[in-house]
Design a protein around this motif. Structure first.
Motif, short mmCIF file in Angstrom:
data_model
loop_
_atom_site.label_atom_id
_atom_site.label_comp_id
_atom_site.label_asym_id
_atom_site.label_seq_id
_atom_site.Cartn_x
_atom_site.Cartn_y
_atom_site.Cartn_z
N LEU A 348 0.83 -1.21 0.00
CA LEU A 348 0.00 0.00 0.00
C LEU A 348 0.86 1.25 0.00
O LEU A 348 0.55 2.25 -0.68
N SER A 349 1.96 1.21 0.75
CA SER A 349 2.88 2.35 0.80
C SER A 349 3.51 2.61 -0.57
O SER A 349 3.64 3.76 -1.00
N ALA A 350 3.90 1.53 -1.26
CA ALA A 350 4.51 1.68 -2.59
C ALA A 350 3.53 2.29 -3.58
O ALA A 350 3.91 3.15 -4.39
N VAL A 351 2.26 1.89 -3.50
CA VAL A 351 1.25 2.43 -4.41
C VAL A 351 0.96 3.89 -4.08
O VAL A 351 0.75 4.72 -4.98
N GLU A 352 0.98 4.23 -2.79
CA GLU A 352 0.74 5.63 -2.39
C GLU A 352 1.80 6.56 -2.98
O GLU A 352 1.50 7.70 -3.37
N LYS A 353 3.03 6.09 -3.07
CA LYS A 353 4.10 6.90 -3.68
C LYS A 353 3.82 7.14 -5.16
O LYS A 353 4.07 8.22 -5.68
N VAL A 354 3.29 6.11 -5.83
CA VAL A 354 2.93 6.27 -7.25
C VAL A 354 1.79 7.27 -7.38
O VAL A 354 1.81 8.16 -8.25
N ALA A 355 0.79 7.14 -6.51
CA ALA A 355 -0.39 8.02 -6.58
C ALA A 355 -0.01 9.47 -6.25
O ALA A 355 -0.61 10.41 -6.79
N ASN A 360 -1.34 11.36 -13.89
CA ASN A 360 -0.80 11.05 -15.22
C ASN A 360 0.42 10.12 -15.16
O ASN A 360 1.34 10.23 -15.96
N PHE A 361 0.42 9.21 -14.18
CA PHE A 361 1.53 8.26 -14.10
C PHE A 361 1.40 7.19 -15.18
O PHE A 361 0.30 6.89 -15.65
N GLU A 362 2.53 6.64 -15.56
CA GLU A 362 2.54 5.58 -16.57
C GLU A 362 2.09 4.26 -15.94
O GLU A 362 2.45 3.96 -14.79
N PRO A 363 1.33 3.43 -16.69
CA PRO A 363 0.95 2.11 -16.15
C PRO A 363 2.17 1.30 -15.72
O PRO A 363 2.11 0.55 -14.75
N ASP A 368 5.25 -1.83 -11.99
CA ASP A 368 6.59 -2.06 -11.44
C ASP A 368 6.60 -1.96 -9.92
O ASP A 368 7.31 -2.71 -9.24
N ALA A 369 5.81 -1.03 -9.38
CA ALA A 369 5.72 -0.89 -7.92
C ALA A 369 5.14 -2.15 -7.29
O ALA A 369 5.63 -2.64 -6.26
N LEU A 370 4.09 -2.70 -7.91
CA LEU A 370 3.48 -3.94 -7.40
C LEU A 370 4.46 -5.10 -7.49
O LEU A 370 4.60 -5.90 -6.55
N MET A 448 1.96 -11.84 -15.57
CA MET A 448 1.07 -12.90 -15.06
C MET A 448 1.15 -13.02 -13.55
O MET A 448 0.21 -13.51 -12.91
N VAL A 449 2.26 -12.60 -12.95
CA VAL A 449 2.36 -12.59 -11.48
C VAL A 449 1.31 -11.64 -10.92
O VAL A 449 0.57 -11.98 -9.98
N VAL A 450 1.23 -10.43 -11.49
CA VAL A 450 0.22 -9.47 -11.02
C VAL A 450 -1.18 -9.95 -11.40
O VAL A 450 -2.12 -9.85 -10.60
N PHE A 451 -1.31 -10.49 -12.59
CA PHE A 451 -2.61 -10.97 -13.06
C PHE A 451 -3.20 -12.01 -12.10
O PHE A 451 -4.42 -12.03 -11.87
N LYS A 452 -2.34 -12.84 -11.52
CA LYS A 452 -2.81 -13.87 -10.59
C LYS A 452 -3.58 -13.26 -9.42
O LYS A 452 -4.54 -13.85 -8.91
N TYR A 453 -3.17 -12.05 -9.01
CA TYR A 453 -3.80 -11.43 -7.84
C TYR A 453 -4.99 -10.54 -8.21
O TYR A 453 -5.73 -10.11 -7.33
#
Length: 776
Positions: A348-355, A360-363, A368-370, A448-453
């Motif tokens: 959650l902390s890593a995603v907050e830094k992206v947000a 206008n952040f890149e996907p 990559d953060a996840l 696919m690692v992220v897709f699994k979740y």
């Protein structure tokens, strides 16, 4: 016996003396005594045979038989006499062994500690060696009298060798075992304290204790009862006490990490101790005791340190803690819970830094953060927690949480699958930073690692399907192999139905290639060699409506004459080949290349890569020097929300000049070709998707997702009710959740809403008691 040493011995009694039982035993006793005390000197063969014969004669004496006849008046054959005399000889031998061991016990009293152990071991060896020898001398007694007694189920009757062990246990062992064990435990404590000891002494003691285990119900069998009661029990008690005291002192003076190192060392030492000189039977109880004292007794202290080690990424120490706590029941459960919480917070902390960087952040940044968080803690699970399945489950639970419910997902729960699909599109689309084939495959594996979740897998499917359609239509895929690899991974994860439409898209593209070849042959044959088609070289793709996630254009459009002619020609060809099919032209997906013959770099004209809308706009300038916005709109019929951004792109690229220059393209503005156009590239790409189109596509995709979910829920409800006929409302809701959750997590109000919709359509009806019934 095969070999008997030669020594002097008592002479064989005369025939007259043989009838005298006392004299016979006296003869036997002297020779048994020689065996017990002077076995290393041995018996010569003559004496050995004399003793053996004396035992035989003693057991079969006629005098004894007659005596028994007179005394009992009931015996009529030799066997009973032999039976009685065998018993008498057995008793005499037992009495002798008792006296012999009393003498040994008196000598043992003058020894203590290691000296006592040495004495006990020496006497044990002397005694058991003599027992084996005597067992040979008294073979006749074993073979006949002892065997008959045992066969008849008599208790406390043993072969001669076992009789020696029984007497040792009763007359010596019971008297000295306490002091012997005391000496053994002192030796072991010395070794635990770092001193060097004679380990073979303890091993010899262990072996002797094991040998004394006799089954009272069957003298031919042995047990470990003596060893367990007299050795294992005090050894375990002493071990418990030793480590209780040591661990308390060590914990008070050292850090938790140092204690864990000490505990691991001690546990390994005790394991080795069993291998070196203890019996293997003790291993389970010894390890349980050590685990209880060294780990369970300090488990709260260890667990309190877990978060500190996690925060500081102390992988080796975490691995040590895992190995220790995995040895005790439920030792790891609190760790798994804390680990899951820790990973979730990190994600959650890593995603907050992206947000925090803005909308206008890149996907790629988001994905990559996840992946960074997952990769970091996957490595930790593999190294520190040995890849244990329960820790893997904790990692999966944490990742599922921060992937689907984070700062960026607050606005919409569909954001994660949408962003993941867009990042996948970036990887699979041709671009300046195209990855190597091996790198790209690795990136797809990470996708696919992220897709699994991802919980909303249907959202990913929709967005991925739309981007795949564009890549195929615009031939912008980095490679067919990469596309096929990605679809195979999705198929493996979600099944054939999930990727069915995606695979059909590939088939349509291949069929279109064949169709274009056939069209050109048809066209050339129809018009002959006189046709000049150099001004336009069209290519067509025919896409099945049911498989492609595409919609009709959102604006009216009048294509230029050049395009209209080609369109009509292909339509005639297709109608001739497939009667009854309708072609819908998707102008928003069409594109082409135009040569700018009015402006050149050197002798080579620029080539503009444009959308069909842009092509229609630029072709107007073949017949007009200047045009105003209204003229262009009237000629093309494009809506303002399509025409304005396309005009803006042409003006920004300086292909067209706008008057006035300031402001967005709109009514009243005039446009002309820029004859001074310059660009570093000969091919200039003007076919850039405008933001309004992207936003419209995203909204359209989300609407499609909601509609598909409604249909999926209704089909699941009907399928369940058709098979079950009648079902409670609550049970139906639960079964629908189970069937649908692989695609998306359904909301209970949505399920109820669709149940009501099906009731209105007369698919199901409500009965008494909140029960539903299927209407055939």
């Amino acid at each position: 016996m095969s070999r008997v040493p030669l020594v002097s011995a008592t002479m064989l009694p005369s025939a007259r003396e043989r009838d005298d039982l006392d004299a016979t035993w006296s003869y036997l006793e002297k020779n048994v005594d020689n065996v017990m005390w002077k076995l290393e000197e041995g018996l010569d063969m003559k004496t050995y045979m004399g003793v053996y014969t004396a035992v035989h004669n003693f057991c079969t004496s006629q005098k004894a038989v007659n005596s028994n006849h007179q005394n009992t008046g009931a015996l009529t054959h030799n066997h009973r006499g032999a039976h009685l005399l065998g018993e008498e000889l057995y008793q005499l031998l037992g009495e002798y062994l008792t006296k012999h061991l009393q003498t040994v016990a008196e000598s043992a009293g003058s020894h203590s500690d290691e000296a006592l152990l040495a004495f006990y071991i020496r006497e044990w060896k002397r005694f058991t060696d003599a027992a084996k020898f005597n067992n040979h001398l008294f073979r006749y007694l074993n073979r006949h009298w002892v065997k008959r007694e045992m066969d008849e189920g008599k208790k406390n009757i043993y072969d001669v060798y076992t009789l020696h062990l029984v007497k040792w246990k009763m007359d010596l062992f019971i008297a000295v075992q306490g002091k012997v064990m005391e000496a053994v435990l002192k030796l072991v404590e010395k070794q635990r304290n770092g001193e060097t000891i004679d380990q073979m002494q303890i091993k010899a003691i262990v072996d002797s204790f094991v040998s004394l285990g006799l089954d009272e119900n069957d003298s031919t069998k042995s047990t470990l009862e003596v060893y367990r009661f007299f050795f294992e029990k005090p050894f375990i008690s002493a071990t418990r006490l030793y480590y209780q005291n040591e661990s308390k002192r060590f914990v008070a003076e050292n850090s938790v990490v140092e204690y864990m190192k000490k505990a691991e060392t001690r546990l390994e030492e005790e394991k080795q101790r069993v291998t070196l000189y203890l019996h293997s039977d003790i291993m389970k109880r010894l390890m349980e005791t050590c685990n209880e004292v060294l780990i369970t007794g300090h488990s709260l202290l260890l667990r309190d340190e877990f978060q500190v080690l996690l925060d500081n990424e102390r992988t080796d120490d975490l691995a040590r803690m895992y190995r220790l706590l995995s040895r005790i029941k439920d030792g790891l459960d609190p760790l798994r819970t804390r680990f899951e919480t820790h990973v979730r917070k990190a994600g959650l902390s890593a995603v907050e830094k992206v947000a925090a960087a803005g909308e206008n952040f890149e996907p790629k940044v988001y994905v990559d953060a996840l992946l960074e968080i997952h990769g970091k803690y996957q490595q930790l699970v593999n190294v520190a927690f040995a890849g244990e399945s329960e820790f893997v489950r904790s990692l999966d639970n944490a990742c599922k949480e921060f992937v689907n419910r984070n700062q960026i997902c607050k606005s919409s729960s569909n954001r994660s699958p949408e962003l993941l699909a867009k990042y996948t599109d970036q990887l699979l689309r041709k671009g300046a930073k195209a990855a190597e084939e091996s790198e790209l495959e690795e990136m797809l594996i990470q996708i696919m690692v992220v897709f699994k979740y991802i919980e909303d897998k249907d959202v990913f499917q929709k967005f991925y399907g739309r981007t795949l359609a564009k890549r195929l239509v615009h031939t912008s895929s980095v490679s067919d192999d990469a596309e096929t690899s990605m679809i195979s991974k999705l198929k493996e994860a979600c099944g054939f139905e999930y990727t069915n439409k995606l695979q059909r898209m590939f088939q349509d593209i291949q069929l279109s290639k064949d169709l274009n070849s056939q069209y050109k042959e048809w066209h050339d044959k129809l018009l002959g060699d006189g046709d000049d088609r150099k001004s336009l070289d069209p290519s067509f793709q025919v896409l099945g409506t049911g498989f492609w996630p595409l919609s009709a254009p959102g604006t009216p459009f009048v294509p230029p004459n050049e395009i209209t002619k080609a369109m009509e020609s292909f339509t005639n060809f297709y109608d001739h080949k497939h009667s009854g099919r309708k072609l819908t032209w998707l102008w928003q997906l069409c594109k082409g290349e135009m040569k700018a013959n009015y402006i050149k770099t050197g002798k080579i004209p620029y080539t503009f890569q444009v959308s069909t809308y842009q092509m229609a706009i630029l072709l107007l300038f073949n017949d007009n020097e200047k045009l105003d916005f209204a003229d262009i709109q009237q000629s093309t019929s494009l809506n303002d929300d399509i025409l304005e951004p396309n005009m803006a792109i042409l003006c920004k690229a300086r292909v067209l000049l706008q008057t006035p220059e300031d402001g967005k393209p709109q009514a009243g503005m005039k446009y002309a070709l820029n004859y001074n156009f310059k660009n570093k590239k000969i091919k200039v790409n003007l076919n850039i998707q405008v933001k309004s189109e992207q936003k419209h596509e995203a909204e359209d995709t989300h609407k499609t997702i909601e509609e598909d979910r409604k249909l999926l829920l209704q089909s699941a409800i009907v399928r369940i009710m058709k098979s079950r006929k009648k079902l409670k409302h609550v049970e139906l809701v639960q079964e629908v959740i189970q069937q649908v959750k692989a695609r998306f997590p359904p909301k209970i109000p949505d399920i109820k809403k669709n149940i009501d919709a099906l009731m209105e359509k007369d698919y199901i009806e409500r009965l008494e008691g909140d029960e539903l019934s299927y209407i055939a």
